[in-house]
Enzyme design. Sequence first.
Site, PDB file in Angstrom:
ATOM      1  N   HIS A 256      51.070  64.293  71.291  1.00  0.00           N
ATOM      2  CA  HIS A 256      50.565  63.063  71.321  1.00  0.00           C
ATOM      3  C   HIS A 256      50.618  62.146  72.333  1.00  0.00           C
ATOM      4  O   HIS A 256      49.492  61.696  73.043  1.00  0.00           O
ATOM      5  CB  HIS A 256      51.427  62.097  70.082  1.00  0.00           C
TER       6      HIS A 256
ATOM      7  N   GLN B 260      45.993  37.858  20.807  1.00  0.00           N
ATOM      8  CA  GLN B 260      46.567  39.061  21.500  1.00  0.00           C
ATOM      9  C   GLN B 260      47.238  39.827  20.303  1.00  0.00           C
ATOM     10  O   GLN B 260      47.291  41.179  20.443  1.00  0.00           O
ATOM     11  CB  GLN B 260      47.653  38.675  22.478  1.00  0.00           C
TER      12      GLN B 260
ATOM     13  N   HIS C  32      45.558  42.959  18.590  1.00  0.00           N
ATOM     14  CA  HIS C  32      45.275  43.899  19.071  1.00  0.00           C
ATOM     15  C   HIS C  32      46.224  45.288  19.081  1.00  0.00           C
ATOM     16  O   HIS C  32      45.669  46.320  18.847  1.00  0.00           O
ATOM     17  CB  HIS C  32      45.317  43.866  20.948  1.00  0.00           C
TER      18      HIS C  32
ATOM     19  N   GLU D 106      50.166  39.252  31.614  1.00  0.00           N
ATOM     20  CA  GLU D 106      48.816  39.655  31.964  1.00  0.00           C
ATOM     21  C   GLU D 106      47.721  38.459  31.786  1.00  0.00           C
ATOM     22  O   GLU D 106      46.975  38.331  32.405  1.00  0.00           O
ATOM     23  CB  GLU D 106      48.544  40.854  30.879  1.00  0.00           C
ATOM     24  N   HIS D 107      48.152  37.560  30.616  1.00  0.00           N
ATOM     25  CA  HIS D 107      47.140  36.626  30.376  1.00  0.00           C
ATOM     26  C   HIS D 107      47.849  35.340  30.316  1.00  0.00           C
ATOM     27  O   HIS D 107      49.074  35.303  29.632  1.00  0.00           O
ATOM     28  CB  HIS D 107      46.497  36.611  28.908  1.00  0.00           C
TER      29      HIS D 107
ATOM     30  N   ASP E 132      37.929  37.784  27.556  1.00  0.00           N
ATOM     31  CA  ASP E 132      37.807  39.175  27.197  1.00  0.00           C
ATOM     32  C   ASP E 132      36.411  39.671  27.165  1.00  0.00           C
ATOM     33  O   ASP E 132      35.800  40.653  27.327  1.00  0.00           O
ATOM     34  CB  ASP E 132      38.212  39.284  25.682  1.00  0.00           C
TER      35      ASP E 132
END
Lengths: 433, 433
Positions: free
Chosen positions: B420, B259, B262, B327-328, B361
């Site tokens: 209505h 990670q 990145h 996230e992961h 991934d």
Amino acid sequence: MPQFLNAADPDFEPRFAALLGAKREDSPDVDAVVAGIIADVRARGDAAVIELTAKFDRLELTPETLAFSQKEIDAYCAQVTDTDRAALELAADRIRAYHARQMPEDQSWTDPSGATLGWRWTPVSAAGLYVPGGLASYPSSVLMNAIPAKVAGVERLAIVVPTPDGVANPLVLLAARLAGVDEVYRIGGAQAVAALAYGTETIAPVDKITGPGNAFVAAAKRRVFGKVGIDMIAGPSEILVIADKDNNPDWIALDLLSQAEHDESAQSVLITDNAEFGSAVAEAVDKRLETLERRAIAGPSWRDFGAVITVSDLTQAATLSNRMAPEHLELCVADPDALARDITHAGAIFLGQYTPEAIGDYVGGPNHVLPTARSARFSSGLSVMDFVKRTTLSKMTPDALRAIGPAAETLAISESLEAHGLSVRARLDALNE
Amino acid sequence: MPQFLNAADPDFEPRFAALLGAKREDSPDVDAVVAGIIADVRARGDAAVIELTAKFDRLELTPETLAFSQKEIDAYCAQVTDTDRAALELAADRIRAYHARQMPEDQSWTDPSGATLGWRWTPVSAAGLYVPGGLASYPSSVLMNAIPAKVAGVERLAIVVPTPDGVANPLVLLAARLAGVDEVYRIGGAQAVAALAYGTETIAPVDKITGPGNAFVAAAKRRVFGKVGIDMIAGPSEILVIADKDNNPDWIALDLLSQAEHDESAQSVLITDNAEFGSAVAEAVDKRLETLERRAIAGPSWRDFGAVITVSDLTQAATLSNRMAPEHLELCVADPDALARDITHAGAIFLGQYTPEAIGDYVGGPNHVLPTARSARFSSGLSVMDFVKRTTLSKMTPDALRAIGPAAETLAISESLEAHGLSVRARLDALNE
């Protein structure tokens, strides 16, 4: 007078395009004001919310009176007539039954490589629901927002509803109770959205905010998006009725007016394969407008944005409908199921002459929070899915890693992400020792 | 050096809260620039897109060369090695197989009142996918965005990918072909998002835009939201690994680094019930950082945002994980399935020591576009669901209308929406005649 269009006319295409592109919404730019309010609530919490409520709603609150007490809610609920209560209960039961079927299923399977894959759905922990105050304070909207959240399993559901001058709507409080809402705060505007998103000393923050509101509320929801989840930003309501000549023009007129009476920016359109029927409906609308309680709203809506479109056949009607991607679509034709199969974009479809759109607003079961302004091209009405989220699952065995790991390593190297590749390689090397 | 925290320490709570709240993203305010670019593309179409591409990407295009021709794509694909091609094909096949199971089902039923209710799913007609150019041009992201769209049944899928100085990534074009993409344009930035949303003379508008991008792309997506649908606005990536002492410290170190490599803003966190194991992993990270190709990125990420947290037991680990909503999430423990059942908020879970996150991934099957910045509390990774929308259906019979119509009328009257109520009443009166 609404527009009369005929798909066979040479100027049809530009006129239809203009109808699609009509800018119906008047969005004042309130973003700077809203940014200031949100910053104030983040900085000063309850004190800011209380001051802003005094200013905008002419209501003096304390941290202790921000929320309705159970006793107060009891007292309001006791004011509701038996008839209203029974109607609301019937609506709640039907909405709950419909939405219970939306709960998505977990999955898990083992693939040929030996890997176990799948996903699991879990509810949002805490959600907040904005309910407008004053005239547009609709108990039906409370049911439509709160029930899907509770069906999804949301543990804590808070409502914010402004009560200008301290006036609350007993039906809104009863709807909240029927739907199982946990907390009800008498605050509104951007300050209420900020309080839900960031929390105050008294109000715990939520993870997701839904519900309609004015320009300030919409701008606040856009601003807090990311910090919390939000539902769609709803625009003015719209209805498209596709009707053949074998309908009562007055019924269709009332269906068109039941959108028009919501808002001067609402849009009501009739598509018919019979020009005379179209004229008869327009006449019936005019007649009803003479006496309708909300004619000051419905009249301008019908005059400025209404349209009657004549087509050669129902296939053409479906094509035009798909270009409009209407929020509400009524199919008042001999075989509505067949015509529905040609519809690719619509928020909700009402089939046959005994299904006026108003049924869907209250008691049909499906949600009445639907995509407006042609957004049915890419989005759906509110549902249980808005209150759950999916976690994907994967589990490799040594054999599975041997089978697919090398491809992952190859792709990692091609993307120059060395550690990605090494994290696979280190395991493969150990397995091959 | 990353932070070392121990859940038993008296200052743990404020330090953990600070870790959760760390502002990792540096979002330059590019909104005014982006607004100008979008207005320019709306006003001048192709001409604006071509000028902006010359300016930002140093590439001279014409309306005829905005898109890659099939022949050009053939030539690029031919440059891909057999190994890379096989890896990409394996990835595409596995991603397709996983996502095919996500296709939701239509439903229809008749309820006790005789009403037929249900819903139907339909695909978005046209979607656009943003693919970053240059260094972060990832073929795997093309597969992860394009395959769910095609599985959903999106008829027209367009890609925009900037090619600065005319340099294109052959793997990106092969991925587009494997995924069944219909059009590939060599444009990027806010101008590409504007072209997809509003269309130009050459590029037809789409209904939904997905895919990652820089601050300009993110701001443009926010601005066109409403006109078209968008996916989430992704922030920097993050991973949480929960590992007991029976793991290879080097494997866990590589997972954390995959990670960190990145983005300098990425966050890698280890939670362990064994402090010595935590130290061993931190040492292994340092050792790997000595030689890692992307150490200039991974090093600062680990130093500034990395953390090793020691807990007393795995139950506490799950509690902290749910507060992070990562996230992961890797579960490298003896019984990962049991621990996974305690996880309520996470984008993707990787179970057991043979499932490094890098598998997900590329080749696992689940999507790698996942909710960042704690948004797994309220949102899910990209899926087939992002490319379909639901139309609700209701059809009343005369008996059903008699049964539930009066409640709708009651609620309409309580909400002061006369038309209505009348639209229901007119039909009930006719049925009762």
